[in-house]
Write an enzyme that holds these catalytic residues in place. Structure first.
Site, PDB file in Angstrom:
ATOM      1  N   SER A 188       4.774 -17.730  -1.000  1.00 14.93           N
ATOM      2  CA  SER A 188       3.487 -17.240  -0.509  1.00 14.93           C
ATOM      3  C   SER A 188       2.404 -18.001  -1.260  1.00 14.93           C
ATOM      4  CB  SER A 188       3.340 -15.732  -0.734  1.00 14.93           C
ATOM      5  OG  SER A 188       3.102 -15.456  -2.097  1.00 14.93           O
ATOM      6  N   ARG A 210       0.805  -1.224   0.000  1.00  9.95           N
ATOM      7  CA  ARG A 210       0.000   0.000   0.000  1.00  9.95           C
ATOM      8  C   ARG A 210       0.839   1.276   0.000  1.00  9.95           C
ATOM      9  NH1 ARG A 210      -5.236  -1.561   1.505  1.00  9.95           N
ATOM     10  NH2 ARG A 210      -5.167  -3.813   1.702  1.00  9.95           N
ATOM     11  N   TYR A 212       4.170  -5.457  -6.863  1.00  5.46           N
ATOM     12  CA  TYR A 212       3.523  -4.341  -6.158  1.00  5.46           C
ATOM     13  C   TYR A 212       3.883  -2.993  -6.794  1.00  5.46           C
ATOM     14  CZ  TYR A 212       2.685  -7.648  -2.275  1.00  5.46           C
ATOM     15  OH  TYR A 212       2.297  -8.704  -1.487  1.00  5.46           O
ATOM     16  N   HIS A 255       5.986 -16.008  -5.433  1.00  7.06           N
ATOM     17  CA  HIS A 255       4.769 -15.251  -5.128  1.00  7.06           C
ATOM     18  C   HIS A 255       3.545 -15.991  -5.675  1.00  7.06           C
ATOM     19  CE1 HIS A 255       2.941 -10.895  -5.044  1.00  7.06           C
ATOM     20  NE2 HIS A 255       2.268 -11.746  -4.303  1.00  7.06           N
TER      21      HIS A 255
END
Ligand code: SF4
Ligand code: SF4
Length: 374
Positions: free
Chosen positions: A143, A22, A52, A109
């Site tokens: 992940s 974020r 990201y 990922h």
């Protein structure tokens, strides 16, 4: 700050990690202040991903200015499956953007499907093992947003040093993965307890009342930290003030991670009983598969939360992602149910699944939502 041994990596990791997904959405000065505040408070693990947006290069700039030596930080990035011959270059790109010459940890990922695991084992890992030998990478993990069976299979390969897992008070499906990871002495990083754990930074009044004396987010942190198989929780914060709930969760661990915690859990269960009665989905997953691809347990989990704890906003946020995020959030909306009846004899609770799906669709259906970094 409290530190835990991050499984066989032997790193001493802070029980809160700074996630960076974020940070790309706020002004750079605010991102800088957030990272500085986190590090000043003792957070020593910063987590990012190639996917990201510009998070890696943003962190690369910020890391240059921090008053702590590089070796005191644990830096993790993640890469998605990609052609094997591009992997070294891709990894080099991350190092360049982060302005470092090694990564403490690298994660694959999203091992979300069996073919992802196959790619990792056959193509990804050999390249990363070589990078490890050359000193580019310390430890390798993954992940996942995949099924429990797939997560257990990946853990049981013994090939990974750590796992980034979805596991929260309001979603305990992956509980047995915690035990499997502990048996492999893996580090366990919990993904997004605040947001995916129930949008707990913006809780409904009813939930706030039940979680007293904690805020719902503090309760969620305490629930996770009470489990020694869990080592660190990601904080997806964007401003320094948001660290405060994390600090609150570290106060009085003896009292707050024991009896009081159990009392809150008891009250939450009582609310479920009161508001759901015999329509509560027990989250056993026995009803799957649905020929239409409806993720029945997840739809009914969102119904459980909306009706029992007034978590309708969270339910809408997740429900409207069905059909929008591919393998990151599998399933279609509940109005795809044809009432074929296949699932009914498999449900030990004898739930009228098609009726409950229809009701949930009416309750939660709004405009489709896409994932944050897509
Ligand atoms: S009744 Fe509906 S939810 Fe159940 S298996 Fe058939 S299509 Fe899927
Ligand atoms: S079988 Fe029934 S109780 Fe179990 S997850 Fe499916 S709907 Fe819920």
């Amino acid at each position: 700050m409290i530190y835990r041994r991050f499984g066989r990596t032997e790193q001493r990791i802070s029980v809160f990690s700074l996630g960076s997904m974020r940070l790309v959405n706020v002004p750079p000065a605010q991102a800088q202040a957030t990272v500085e505040a986190a590090v000043a408070a003792g957070i020593n693990h910063i987590e990012t991903a190639q996917a990201y947006g510009h998070a890696e290069s943003l962190l690369g700039e910020i890391l240059q200015t921090l008053p702590v030596p590089r070796q005191q930080l644990i830096l993790t990035t993640k890469l998605t499956p990609q052609p094997q011959d591009q992997l070294r270059e891709s990894l080099q790109g991350s190092l360049t953007r982060l302005r470092v010459d090694y990564l403490d940890q690298l994660a694959f990922h999203g091992i979300n499907l069996p073919e992802h695991l196959q790619w990792v084992l056959q193509e990804g890992l050999p390249v990363l093992r070589q990078a490890q030998k050359e000193g580019w990478v310390g430890h390798i993990g993954f992940s996942t947003h995949g099924s429990l069976d797939l997560i257990l299979e990946a853990i049981q390969t013994g090939s990974f040093d750590f796992v980034n897992l979805h596991y929260h008070f309001f979603q305990q499906r992956n509980r047995s993965a915690l035990e499997a990871a502990a048996q492999q002495d893996m580090g366990v990083f919990i993904i997004s307890p605040a947001d995916k754990g129930g949008m707990l930074y913006h809780p409904p009044q009813r939930l706030q009342e039940v979680c007293q004396p904690f805020s719902p987010l503090e309760f969620a942190y305490r629930f996770l930290l009470a489990d020694p198989r869990i080592h660190t929780l990601s904080l997806g914060i964007t401003q320094p003030q948001e660290l405060q709930t994390a600090w609150a969760a570290l106060r009085d661990p003896e009292g707050g991670w024991g009896n009081v915690l159990r009392q809150v859990q008891q009250r939450l269960q009582e609310r479920e009983q009161e508001h759901l009665g015999t329509t509560r989905c027990a989250q056993c997953y026995a009803c799957l598969p649905c020929p239409e691809g409806i993720h029945i347990p997840e739809v009914l989990r969102l119904r459980n939360l909306a009706l029992a704890h007034d978590m309708t906003e969270f339910g809408q946020y997740r429900y409207n992602m069905f059909g929008q995020a591919g393998h990151w959030f599998p399933g279609v909306t509940a109005d795809c149910c044809t009432e074929c009846g296949d699932c009914l004899p498999r449900c030990p609770e004898q739930l009228q699944i098609p009726d409950l799906l229809r009701e949930t669709h009416q309750l939660l259906h709004r405009s489709p939502i896409r994932r944050l970094w897509e």
